[in-house]
Enzyme design. Structure first.
Site, short mmCIF file in Angstrom:
data_model
loop_
_atom_site.label_atom_id
_atom_site.label_comp_id
_atom_site.label_asym_id
_atom_site.label_seq_id
_atom_site.Cartn_x
_atom_site.Cartn_y
_atom_site.Cartn_z
N THR B 140 0.84 -1.20 0.00
CA THR B 140 0.00 0.00 0.00
C THR B 140 0.87 1.24 0.00
O THR B 140 1.86 1.31 0.73
CB THR B 140 -0.96 0.07 1.21
OG1 THR B 140 -1.58 1.37 1.21
CG2 THR B 140 -0.26 -0.10 2.54
N ASP B 142 -0.06 3.84 1.22
CA ASP B 142 -0.41 4.58 2.44
C ASP B 142 0.55 4.30 3.60
O ASP B 142 0.59 5.06 4.56
CB ASP B 142 -1.84 4.22 2.88
CG ASP B 142 -2.86 4.54 1.81
OD1 ASP B 142 -2.57 5.37 0.93
OD2 ASP B 142 -3.96 3.94 1.84
N MET B 188 -2.18 11.50 -1.33
CA MET B 188 -3.13 10.49 -0.85
C MET B 188 -2.71 10.07 0.56
O MET B 188 -1.94 10.77 1.23
CB MET B 188 -3.15 9.30 -1.81
CG MET B 188 -3.83 9.62 -3.14
SD MET B 188 -3.80 8.21 -4.27
CE MET B 188 -5.48 8.19 -4.86
N ARG B 190 -5.16 8.22 2.72
CA ARG B 190 -6.37 7.98 3.51
C ARG B 190 -6.28 8.66 4.88
O ARG B 190 -6.02 9.86 4.90
CB ARG B 190 -6.65 6.47 3.62
CG ARG B 190 -6.91 5.84 2.22
CD ARG B 190 -7.74 4.58 2.29
NE ARG B 190 -8.99 4.80 2.97
CZ ARG B 190 -10.07 5.38 2.42
NH1 ARG B 190 -10.05 5.77 1.17
NH2 ARG B 190 -11.16 5.56 3.13
N GLU B 243 -4.74 13.95 1.98
CA GLU B 243 -6.16 14.00 1.63
C GLU B 243 -7.07 13.81 2.84
O GLU B 243 -8.22 14.24 2.84
CB GLU B 243 -6.49 12.93 0.57
CG GLU B 243 -6.26 11.50 1.07
CD GLU B 243 -6.66 10.42 0.06
OE1 GLU B 243 -7.13 10.76 -1.03
OE2 GLU B 243 -6.47 9.23 0.38
N TYR B 292 -3.82 9.58 -8.72
CA TYR B 292 -3.25 8.31 -9.18
C TYR B 292 -1.81 8.43 -9.68
O TYR B 292 -1.09 7.43 -9.73
CB TYR B 292 -4.11 7.72 -10.31
CG TYR B 292 -5.41 7.10 -9.86
CD1 TYR B 292 -5.67 6.87 -8.51
CD2 TYR B 292 -6.37 6.71 -10.79
CE1 TYR B 292 -6.87 6.30 -8.11
CE2 TYR B 292 -7.57 6.12 -10.39
CZ TYR B 292 -7.81 5.92 -9.05
OH TYR B 292 -8.99 5.34 -8.65
N GLN B 294 0.69 9.55 -8.26
CA GLN B 294 1.65 9.18 -7.21
C GLN B 294 1.73 7.68 -6.98
O GLN B 294 2.70 7.19 -6.44
CB GLN B 294 1.34 9.90 -5.91
CG GLN B 294 0.14 9.40 -5.14
CD GLN B 294 -0.44 10.44 -4.19
OE1 GLN B 294 0.02 10.60 -3.08
NE2 GLN B 294 -1.46 11.16 -4.65
N ARG B 295 0.70 6.95 -7.35
CA ARG B 295 0.76 5.51 -7.09
C ARG B 295 1.05 4.71 -8.36
O ARG B 295 1.02 3.48 -8.35
CB ARG B 295 -0.51 5.02 -6.39
CG ARG B 295 -1.75 5.04 -7.23
CD ARG B 295 -2.96 4.56 -6.42
NE ARG B 295 -3.93 3.96 -7.31
CZ ARG B 295 -5.14 3.57 -6.96
NH1 ARG B 295 -5.56 3.73 -5.71
NH2 ARG B 295 -5.96 3.02 -7.83
#
Lengths: 415, 415
Positions: B140, B142, B188, B190, B243, B292, B294-295
């Site tokens: 992830t 994150d 991002m 979460r 975010e 997106y 960044q991922r």
């Protein structure tokens, strides 16, 4: 012998430092013909404030590092000179500073507003019997200048956007079966769609299915139909949208004020498009706003762009030497498409100043939401070539050069 | 001998294909010990639909290309299995498919929701006396999984964000004298601030002056004061914002719905921050929403991240061979900071499933709006190393592999 004044003006690009690098190389090659090379700190403001960077004070290594940095090494500006006929103080000041430093050559690297500044200065110098050779060098990611086949800065921004939309496209394609169905990339470009159009070069199946450009009036129902068709046919839909697109007449996407030239600050259309699709089609959407990233992504600069930006700088110095191209903006002329060959030519400043070149009709597909093969042929050479950057400690090797000024010769000016 | 089922799950990262690449390498090395390697199309959905990619059908060149592509080569999913105690049809179906294909090993590559899926399946298999070895591999951007020092995917996203904020920072610094004073990059992450925090590694003077993370309650007046101070001290202010930050309690930035796990879709805080600064401080602002990009920015993947992601895949196959780490998620263990050394360990799935690891207090500076040296020390090794991609025709060499399925053995399933 006289000195050269050079400055960057307007929004920076990935490759305007390459132009400065070309200016420096040209100056070093012909150093015996000029007294000095002075770079204005923050564009024309440096001339008014007598903040003149003295290139002689830098080591070769420092000067070499400029080429690999985004932004403007010594600053750029959004600054509109006042009307010389009614408020001539700024012009008188520039004249004083130029006289004091024996400046005989003025080279301004910018977009349409900047070419207007150059033209006004040239007119003023002539009127005041000062023989200063005035030239413009094009620069804008928007690619909207008349008289040049393309604008330095555009190819690199395009290359960044193409890589970005392809990467997001791969992502979307991986997930669309059970998650996001529509991805929107917002590009810059002001009132023209060149940057959005450039994403049409992205390779299928990761390129945009829909490209929204301000050259075509937004057709809400046709747009929604095309998006929905793409989702049903491909499982997903990739969209690029230029910041200048209006969803309806007289729309302002943001209340972000105006710049020194009275231009409305654009940006922020992507969330509106995302909401429209969510509301009308109920597809899960994501959007990215590339903003400054697209005009500063030096790590993805186009080889063609770097080469042209640098060549224009060198050519400008040679033009000063020959006293040619006075009151002209240097320009790129396309000699052939395949193999791509180009040359440097020029265009009168008056044809460039304050004008915007939009995408021609033959570059936009019939539906108004994609580009034609003719457009692809035009765009393709501009994004070729990669020059990977040096990284250290996991970060790009960007550094801020100390500003070393030439000694002031005029009284301080409060503006 | 039995077959291996592997699948990607949840939001994709730049390096989950590197994990698949490691799985394939491990499988090829120990091919004699397994019947087959089957990859689920679109994660666990592939198991339900019996859409099983047959790795044996690909050429070595095709398999090698997977490593250099962002996204999930054979798809990922956001898909929540129903409760096996009340609605067991999906579980029964997976059991049938696994039996039909003699699948004895289940490896699921995902985040916290995905580890929950693995745990539920393992429990169900055991209850039904089916001996299937179930493992998780972390993934992830994150970086919010418990039991692992860091999460594959995070380092590359961080490297992308650091490069991006530095480039935008150079841009801002060039223009701030007469134009934009504040730039905001939305990341991002979460409900955690790891990605925003990572931008703290960007080199001065191009790194963020303010980092907003959801781990700290937003303090409006302290924030505005810090921004204004930075503008007056440095001429500009660079901000990164996660975010998940809330400007006030119970705020929803967007009305973009919820995903299969009931998670609110986040994103869209940057324009709110920009408006706040414009309204309260009247500084010109610009913002970028990386979303997106960044991922999926494979062109900027971190060497450390690629190495770890791939190693975990290989290690998972070896664990299947040894029948070790059942009901475990493999994890990265940090052995030392300097030199950075790491090893592979594991953690029970039950400690990972559905939990979020937030940034620890000692990583956040006292003002709550930046990171500490301890945080820098933690982050630094994760972004090291560059592996430049092959480009052709000015675009990255991404391509979509054809999906080659193993022959179906079960009756069609309508889900």
């Amino acid at each position: 012998m006289g000195s050269i004044f050079f400055a960057h003006s307007g929004g920076v690009t990935t490759t305007i430092n390459a132009t400065l690098s070309g200016i420096i190389d040209g100056y070093h090659k012909h150093q015996s013909s000029f007294s000095n090379l002075l770079v204005g700190e923050n564009g024309i403001i440096g001339a008014i404030k007598e903040s003149l960077i003295d290139i002689k004070q830098y080591t070769p290594e420092e000067l070499q590092s400029i080429y690999s940095q985004p932004g403007a090494a010594f600053g750029s500006c959004r600054f509109k000179l006042k009307d010389p006929n009614t408020q001539s103080a700024q012009f008188e000041r520039i004249l004083d500073v130029f006289k004091a430093h024996n400046i005989k050559y003025f080279i301004y690297n910018g977009g349409n507003d900047s070419q207007d500044t150059t033209l006004k200065l040239s007119t003023y110098f002539k009127k005041n019997h000062l023989d200063i050779h005035c030239m413009g060098i094009p620069k804008t990611i928007d690619n909207d200048l008349y008289g040049t086949d393309n604008c330095p800065g555009f190819g690199s921004a395009a290359k960044y956007l193409i890589t970005s939309i392809m990467e997001a496209g791969v992502d979307l394609r991986s997930m669309s079966n059970s998650s996001t169905k529509v991805f929107i990339l917002e590009t810059m470009g002001r009132h023209t769609g060149w940057l959005a159009a450039s994403t049409g070069l992205a390779k299928a199946p990761f390129g945009p299915h829909v490209i929204l450009m301000p050259e075509r009036k937004f057709n809400r129902s046709a747009f929604l139909k095309k998006v929905d068709q793409s989702v049903h046919r491909n499982g997903y839909c990739i969209i690029s949208v230029a910041e200048g697109v209006k969803l309806h007449e007289d729309q302002l996407h943001s209340n972000r004020g105006v710049d020194a030239f009275g231009h409305q600050q654009l940006g922020g259309i992507a969330p509106h498009i995302a909401s429209l699709i969510k509301d009308e089609l109920d597809h899960k959407t994501h959007y990215a706003v590339a903003d400054y990233l697209q005009r500063s992504a030096r790590h993805l600069a186009s080889g063609t762009d770097l080469e042209q930006a640098k060549a224009l700088g060198k050519f400008a110095i040679e033009s000063c030497l020959k006293k040619s191209f006075n009151e002209k903006m240097l320009a790129i002329k396309r000699v052939s498409d395949n193999p791509y060959q180009w040359d440097i030519t020029s265009t009168p400043l008056s044809t460039v100043a304050n004008e915007e070149k939009v995408i021609p009709d033959e570059f936009i597909s019939e539906c108004g939401m994609h580009i034609t093969d003719a457009c692809r042929q035009y765009l393709k050479p501009l994004i070729q070539g990669e020059q990977w950057l040096d990284y250290s400690d996991g970060c790009p090797n960007y550094s801020a050069l100390e500003k070393k000024f030439v000694e002031e010769k005029c009284a301080p000016y409060v503006y």
